[in-house]
Scaffold this motif. Structure first.
Motif, mmCIF file in Angstrom:
data_model
loop_
_atom_site.group_PDB
_atom_site.id
_atom_site.type_symbol
_atom_site.label_atom_id
_atom_site.label_comp_id
_atom_site.label_asym_id
_atom_site.label_seq_id
_atom_site.Cartn_x
_atom_site.Cartn_y
_atom_site.Cartn_z
ATOM 1 N N GLN A 119 -53.473 -66.432 -1.425
ATOM 2 C CA GLN A 119 -54.656 -65.725 -0.926
ATOM 3 C C GLN A 119 -55.222 -64.815 -2.017
ATOM 4 N N ALA A 120 -56.514 -64.564 -1.901
ATOM 5 C CA ALA A 120 -57.247 -63.885 -2.979
ATOM 6 C C ALA A 120 -56.758 -62.466 -3.244
ATOM 7 N N GLY A 121 -56.217 -61.785 -2.221
ATOM 8 C CA GLY A 121 -55.871 -60.378 -2.404
ATOM 9 C C GLY A 121 -54.486 -60.133 -2.972
ATOM 10 N N ILE A 122 -53.728 -61.201 -3.207
ATOM 11 C CA ILE A 122 -52.361 -61.013 -3.712
ATOM 12 C C ILE A 122 -52.406 -60.519 -5.165
ATOM 13 N N LEU A 176 -57.394 -75.309 -9.716
ATOM 14 C CA LEU A 176 -57.455 -76.630 -9.079
ATOM 15 C C LEU A 176 -58.414 -76.673 -7.894
ATOM 16 N N SER A 177 -58.486 -75.581 -7.145
ATOM 17 C CA SER A 177 -59.429 -75.554 -6.017
ATOM 18 C C SER A 177 -59.547 -74.128 -5.490
ATOM 19 N N VAL A 178 -60.566 -73.907 -4.689
ATOM 20 C CA VAL A 178 -60.684 -72.626 -3.973
ATOM 21 C C VAL A 178 -61.040 -72.891 -2.519
ATOM 22 N N LYS A 179 -60.700 -71.915 -1.713
ATOM 23 C CA LYS A 179 -61.122 -71.923 -0.313
ATOM 24 C C LYS A 179 -62.100 -70.766 -0.163
ATOM 25 N N VAL A 180 -63.251 -71.042 0.441
ATOM 26 C CA VAL A 180 -64.349 -70.074 0.462
ATOM 27 C C VAL A 180 -64.854 -69.884 1.884
ATOM 28 N N ALA A 203 -68.342 -65.013 -11.236
ATOM 29 C CA ALA A 203 -69.646 -64.647 -10.657
ATOM 30 C C ALA A 203 -69.508 -63.348 -9.872
ATOM 31 N N TYR A 204 -68.400 -62.648 -10.080
ATOM 32 C CA TYR A 204 -68.171 -61.306 -9.516
ATOM 33 C C TYR A 204 -68.267 -61.297 -7.988
ATOM 34 N N GLY A 205 -67.921 -62.399 -7.364
ATOM 35 C CA GLY A 205 -67.972 -62.440 -5.908
ATOM 36 C C GLY A 205 -69.385 -62.433 -5.360
ATOM 37 N N SER A 206 -70.361 -62.765 -6.197
ATOM 38 C CA SER A 206 -71.749 -62.682 -5.731
ATOM 39 C C SER A 206 -72.259 -63.988 -5.148
ATOM 40 N N ASN A 207 -71.502 -65.064 -5.278
ATOM 41 C CA ASN A 207 -72.026 -66.334 -4.730
ATOM 42 C C ASN A 207 -71.079 -67.016 -3.743
ATOM 43 N N GLY A 208 -70.172 -66.246 -3.179
ATOM 44 C CA GLY A 208 -69.287 -66.813 -2.170
ATOM 45 C C GLY A 208 -68.077 -65.914 -1.985
ATOM 46 N N ILE A 209 -67.449 -66.003 -0.824
ATOM 47 C CA ILE A 209 -66.276 -65.173 -0.536
ATOM 48 C C ILE A 209 -65.037 -66.040 -0.734
ATOM 49 N N VAL A 210 -64.354 -65.825 -1.835
ATOM 50 C CA VAL A 210 -63.179 -66.643 -2.136
ATOM 51 C C VAL A 210 -61.981 -66.113 -1.359
ATOM 52 N N LEU A 211 -61.375 -67.003 -0.552
ATOM 53 C CA LEU A 211 -60.234 -66.610 0.282
ATOM 54 C C LEU A 211 -58.907 -67.009 -0.342
ATOM 55 N N GLU A 212 -58.908 -68.146 -1.003
ATOM 56 C CA GLU A 212 -57.675 -68.652 -1.619
ATOM 57 C C GLU A 212 -58.028 -69.308 -2.951
#
Lengths: 469, 469
Positions: A119-122, A176-180, A203-212
């Motif tokens: 997950q993105a916050g780890i 390899l991949s992201v979950k958004v 992109a500094y989180g400006s074009n999607g919310i990356v979850l994983e």
């Protein structure tokens, strides 16, 4: 949306979602709206009055989904926050809104041989702690790995430790991949494989919310951390270069620090003289035998040596003196300093480094990082320290580098394009159009968004149609 | 020493050491005196009548010591034999003598994290079988790893599979030390660390008897072996190059074969057309996801795909189609072929490869191996197949390569210097002076020995004095 309208929208969102973990106390919200952009006196001034209206720390994807949905409904901006270790105000809200503290998303989702999905916050150090027992570690990470989050590395990072082997994080094969999650009235969850996934990178989180993020890993070695010192700058450069270029000498990190930078390392500087130049290396145990031979050849001396295990136990890794930690250590001693981000030419970086050091003398002090570029060439980046006088002089210095064929990735600007020589792929903007059609993710950050009608945009740069939903 | 004198000396040695494992039957001695130099019609002719007078397979270092001592006493030449997979007659006795079959020395001496020390006669595949369970494999090895010995790789090899990561075997860091027996009346055992140890590398066993080699290892990955095919040669080249150059795509081997080479692979060629060009790659499982993307980009198609484990179990690894195994497969189909060994320039190998392919058409068929050079640059070597007509024409072809700034490491000569553009470090000869003062190790092999009085020789190139004995 002005401050009053935002206040009104925020009140409605709070009312709708009272069960979320809200932070509203203004000084705390202001504190949480900062990162390390104060390394730049320019950004410090420009971003001084920027902050969020509130902070939310979601405890689940469902809480985040509700927050996104409600923010879109009330058109309030939303900004993502990881470990807050960025250097360009990546997380600083430019037009207010709700800052989303992502650190609640801190789980490893999957760990198989050579691959981790988390997950993105780890925190990055947490990932390594969990992957190391099975023989794997991160391919590249910033010097801030103890605090930095995976989502922050992906959204705002470049590479760092390990890039001498694997190139930048954005080089094919590392991600390899992201979950958004989309920033829409009905948020969707998308799984996006590389290479399309990389359109959300940096992109500094400006074009999607990356979850994983799913990362390829590197095999673990028994690393040895060394700091070696040299009386002559060129000797230090040539030592580091020889180590970097030898394909049979396995390393994870190599950096060169001209005097007086090593003297700013206050926990280490008892081991050498203030006039000495230093090379910090992290090398595989089986390659260390060659250090004595190379040190002899380049008239260097060992000053600090420790195993990575010892370093980790003592919380005293030499990796935390490299990349932008160098700047931090220096600023603690001399707050008038700032820094550059430069990219030397892989065909003649040795001469460029010497020439630029000669040209600026004590005003611009060499801090050079060795890495591979996207094409596998060994090259160098500079995070030179600058004795700051005026913004005008700082720009003059950067222009001189440019005129000498050294690229500048300007760390004194806060818009994405400006840090990338003014350019960005149109697809990055197209992705925002797909995933954040109302432009609510930190508005103002992606300048291309505001001129999007002049760009030729691809309607489906992620190849989303039916494929990854 | 003429044939009669040798016969006499041999009789005395046999008499002194009857308990050794002797092979005297002439046809068997002749067979054991051969390697794969018959790939070259030139060497085949030149070495036709060269052979040992007898073969001994020592069962212990003590047996070897007695043999050396007695050979020195009677001034009979001694030649070392490993797996006999060399291509330049490395083991072929030029002036008779006793051929020492080293395969009895086949033990692992020490295995620690990242490092193995083993006896010279052990097969390379055997080393990997023993190191893999602890997560390590060889950094570089020839395609003949199933038969080739460690001492043979060290004494006569260059690199091969894995050199795309670690460069040639001789790059600093790959070899850590060797244990050597001197060719003296009272043989000494010396432990020689790198870099001095490398003065015995690729000298065909002519300047010392290597008993053990200590190697740094590579971490194991889950490898996938692929053969992908392309209708267009440049597409195949660009696919391989993109894979080679991407630092985030982890690989162990990458080779390009112009048509009709893939059609010579008789166990594979049912999977593609004779007109197609092929790329064989051995890539980490976690990097394989990018193949489909790159294949699409370069209009390629997957023809063969297997895990390294499957390949190993079936004794059908695609690695055994690369490096000089390619030549072997081709010669089985068309015995009029021979080959070149070329080194392209790392700055413009792509254009050189295309130009040379265009220049020679069907007479010289591209077989290109990707690797890192000693300075860490990604580059390519060619083991091009040649439709042989005359020796004169073969030399003309090689000259044309040289004139186009492509280096030739001539595989149609049997003296060490001639395979290295005519040059060798004087220290290599100095080592022979130290370790084989009577010049009994395969006399004639090291041309520099015969002109040693004209070279400036270092009396102690191994820094032997007191240090390593």
């Amino acid at each position: 949306m002005d401050s009053e309208q935002r206040k009104h929208a925020l009140a409605l969102i709070q009312q709708a979602l009272p069960e979320l973990d809200w932070t509203l106390h203004a000084p705390k919200v202001k504190r949480l709206s900062r990162d390390f952009h104060w390394f730049s006196p320019v950004l410090k001034r420009l971003l001084e009055d920027k902050q969020a209206d509130a902070v939310v720390r979601p405890r689940s994807e469902e809480e985040l989904r509700l927050l996104v949905k409600t923010c879109v409904q009330h058109q309030l901006p939303l900004i993502l926050r990881g470990g807050a270790t960025g250097n360009y105000g990546q997380l600083v809200p430019l037009e207010g809104g709700i800052l989303v503290d992502m650190t609640g998303f801190n789980q490893i989702c999957e760990l198989v041989s050579g691959v981790v999905r988390a997950q993105a916050g780890i925190r990055l150090a947490e990932i390594e702690m969990l992957t190391r027992p099975s023989g794997w570690e991160l391919r590249c990470m910033p010097s801030t790995y103890r605090l930095a989050s995976l989502g922050g590395l992906y959204g705002g990072g470049f590479g760092g430790i390990g890039s001498i082997n694997y190139g930048p994080l954005g080089a094919p094969g590392n991600v390899l991949s992201v979950k958004v999650m989309t920033m829409e009235a009905e948020p969707r969850i998308l799984h996006i494989p590389a290479p399309q996934a990389l359109l959300l990178h940096h992109a500094y989180g400006s074009n999607g919310i990356v979850l994983e993020v799913e990362l390829a890993l590197a095999p673990v070695h028994q690393w040895i951390e060394r700091l070696d010192v040299f009386d002559d700058f060129t000797d230090a450069l040539d030592y580091a270069d020889a180590f970097a270029r030898s394909p049979g000498l396995v390393k994870r990190q190599l950096a060169l620090f001209a005097a007086p930078i090593p003297s700013y390392f206050s926990h280490l500087n008892g081991n050498y003289q203030a006039s000495q130049h230093a090379v910090i290396s992290v090398i595989a145990q089986e390659s260390e035998g060659f250090c004595s031979h190379l040190l002899e050849k380049y008239r260097g001396h060992s000053a600090v040596r420790q195993s990575a295990e010892e370093a980790c136990e003592a919380n005293a890794s030499l990796m935390e003196y490299c990349w932008n930690h160098t700047t931090l250590h220096a600023l603690k001693i001399d707050s008038t300093l700032t820094y550059l981000q430069t990219a030397f030419n892989y065909t003649n970086y040795r001469q460029q480094i010497i020439d630029m050091a000669d040209l600026f003398g004590d005003e611009v002090i060499s801090h050079i990082e060795f890495l591979r570029d996207n094409d596998g060439n060994i090259t160098t980046s500079g995070l030179q320290l600058v004795r700051y006088s005026t913004e005008e002089r700082l720009n003059e210095i950067m222009d001189t580098f440019r005129n000498n064929d050294v690229k500048i990735n300007n760390p004194h600007v806060y818009q994405i394009e400006d840090g990338k020589q003014g350019e960005i792929k149109p697809e990055v903007v197209s992705v925002k159009k797909c995933l954040d059609p109302k432009g609510l993710l930190n508005p103002g950050k992606l300048r291309g968004w505001d001129v999007r009608d002049t760009l030729v945009l691809d309607n489906d740069p992620l190849l989303l149609t039916d494929r990854y939903q």
